[in-house]
Design an enzyme around this catalytic site. Structure first.
Site, mmCIF file in Angstrom:
data_model
loop_
_atom_site.group_PDB
_atom_site.id
_atom_site.type_symbol
_atom_site.label_atom_id
_atom_site.label_comp_id
_atom_site.label_asym_id
_atom_site.label_seq_id
_atom_site.Cartn_x
_atom_site.Cartn_y
_atom_site.Cartn_z
ATOM 1 C CB CYS A 13 -0.885 0.006 1.247
ATOM 2 S SG CYS A 13 0.094 0.104 2.755
ATOM 3 C CG HIS A 42 3.879 -7.106 9.989
ATOM 4 N ND1 HIS A 42 2.721 -6.438 10.250
ATOM 5 C CD2 HIS A 42 4.682 -6.898 11.053
ATOM 6 C CE1 HIS A 42 2.812 -5.857 11.432
ATOM 7 N NE2 HIS A 42 3.979 -6.122 11.935
ATOM 8 C CG HIS A 75 2.643 -0.727 11.705
ATOM 9 N ND1 HIS A 75 3.839 -0.787 11.040
ATOM 10 C CD2 HIS A 75 1.977 -1.844 11.377
ATOM 11 C CE1 HIS A 75 3.884 -1.898 10.334
ATOM 12 N NE2 HIS A 75 2.766 -2.567 10.518
ATOM 13 C CG HIS A 129 -1.325 -4.814 14.246
ATOM 14 N ND1 HIS A 129 -1.061 -3.508 13.900
ATOM 15 C CD2 HIS A 129 -1.081 -5.556 13.146
ATOM 16 C CE1 HIS A 129 -0.688 -3.476 12.630
ATOM 17 N NE2 HIS A 129 -0.684 -4.703 12.147
ATOM 18 C CD GLU A 131 -3.750 0.755 12.409
ATOM 19 O OE1 GLU A 131 -3.330 0.168 11.390
ATOM 20 O OE2 GLU A 131 -4.919 1.181 12.526
ATOM 21 C CB THR A 174 -5.939 1.125 8.941
ATOM 22 O OG1 THR A 174 -4.710 0.471 9.253
ATOM 23 C CG2 THR A 174 -5.964 2.502 9.553
ATOM 24 C CB SER A 246 1.111 -9.559 7.136
ATOM 25 O OG SER A 246 0.169 -8.817 6.418
ATOM 26 C CG ASN A 248 -2.495 -6.359 5.142
ATOM 27 O OD1 ASN A 248 -2.408 -6.761 3.993
ATOM 28 N ND2 ASN A 248 -1.442 -5.929 5.823
ATOM 29 C CB SER A 290 3.831 -6.293 4.486
ATOM 30 O OG SER A 290 3.022 -7.414 4.745
HETATM 31 S S1 SF4 Z 1 -3.227 2.728 7.056
HETATM 32 FE FE1 SF4 Z 1 -1.783 1.005 7.008
HETATM 33 S S2 SF4 Z 1 -2.604 -0.377 5.429
HETATM 34 FE FE2 SF4 Z 1 -3.614 1.616 5.166
HETATM 35 S S3 SF4 Z 1 -2.389 2.708 3.633
HETATM 36 FE FE3 SF4 Z 1 -1.596 3.273 5.645
HETATM 37 S S4 SF4 Z 1 0.049 1.832 6.082
HETATM 38 FE FE4 SF4 Z 1 -1.146 0.978 4.411
#
Ligand code: SF4
Length: 308
Positions: A13, A42, A75, A129, A131, A174, A246, A248, A290
């Protein structure tokens, strides 16, 4: 030869891409002596490549020496991280390079605003996590109520029953599943006795409702999940590439299993097995945030080799 399709929006991303760019740039400028707190992404292979470029990853902030050139990952960090770094003379604008994704900062701001407006905020996320740890800091730290699974509406209902706050709000990490967040809210709403969780827009203008939720799953996650769903529905088998840690990527794998397609979760092309592809006409490939493009290409090439 079977058809091989890569899901739309598979892989890095923009937040992760930017964090890697920052770390590489800083390391190059500073003759490689660059510290990164925690895994930047990750993905074990990407981490190894970055280590080869001279980037030093540490899990414990105390391992970062005084004055060291430091990068913080996408994160998001709790405020205590910045305080400890400041004590080590590691400061933004001097030797601290903050790669926190703006979409994570947005969640921190949402959490703070809800908190300041009298909401007891419940976080849908993975407790360990980074985040979730960072977002919790803006709420009640370790005491923030975190619900990890979409099936755990009962835990939220019990929490509401056993506490006595005027207002409750749900937010999400997220990278959680869009479907899972919706299921959690729907399940809570179907049993909540005195109201329903209603959506609070990201503009945060309406902060009067007793029960509210904010859609804080980021757009790249949503796009990746819908791309994977599309490929899972039209394939005989799906290969999901992502790091073992990871969140996601695991969500993408869970989505494929839920749809009922044969799926495998791998970290690199070496784990592919030829027999998986016997009698398969349509092969789908997807990857978590990732996963770099070169890893996706390596997997596709290996599948071609195995099926030709
Ligand atoms: S919030 Fe996390 S998953 Fe979403 S764009 Fe940002 S780094 Fe990537």
């Amino acid at each position: 030869m079977p058809e091989i399709k890569v899901a739309k929006h598979a892989g890095f991303c923009f937040g992760v891409k930017k964090a890697i760019e920052i770390a590489e740039e800083v390391a190059q400028k500073n003759n490689h002596k660059t510290y990164v707190l925690g895994q930047l992404v990750h993905n074990e292979k990407v981490i190894k490549d970055l280590e080869n470029e001279g980037i030093i990853f540490v899990e414990n902030i105390q391992e970062i020496p005084k004055n060291a050139i430091t990068v913080l990952r996408a994160h998001g960090e709790p405020g205590t991280t910045y305080q400890i770094l400041e004590q080590k003379s590691i400061i933004k604008g001097k030797n601290l390079n903050d790669a926190t994704c703006p979409l994570v900062t947005l969640v921190h701001n949402v959490a703070t605003k809800l908190n300041n407006n009298g909401y007891e905020v419940i976080l849908f996320g993975k407790r360990n996590h980074p985040e979730a740890i960072g977002t919790s800091y803006h709420l009640k730290g370790k005491d923030t109520f975190i619900v990890e699974h979409a099936e755990d509406s009962g835990l939220v209902l019990d929490y509401i029953k056993n506490t006595n706050y005027d207002k409750y709000a749900l937010i999400s990490q997220t990278t959680m599943s869009v479907y899972g967040y919706k299921k959690l809210i729907d399940d809570i709403n179907s049993k909540l006795a005195d109201g329903k969780f209603e959506q609070i827009p990201l503009s945060m203008k309406e902060l009067t409702t007793k029960y509210g939720y904010v859609d804080t799953i980021c757009n790249p996650t949503k796009q990746r999940q819908s791309g994977t769903e599309g490929i899972a529905r039209e394939s005989d088998i799906v290969i999901v590439i992502g790091g073992l840690n990871s969140s996601n990527s695991k969500e993408l794998y869970a989505k494929c299993k839920e749809i009922g397609v044969e799926a495998y979760f791998i970290q690199s092309e070496e784990q592919l097995q030829k027999e998986w592809f016997i009698n398969k006409e349509k092969i789908g490939v997807t990857a978590g945030a990732s996963t770099p493009d070169y890893l996706i290409n390596d997997v596709v090439e290996k599948i071609k080799e195995m099926t030709s």
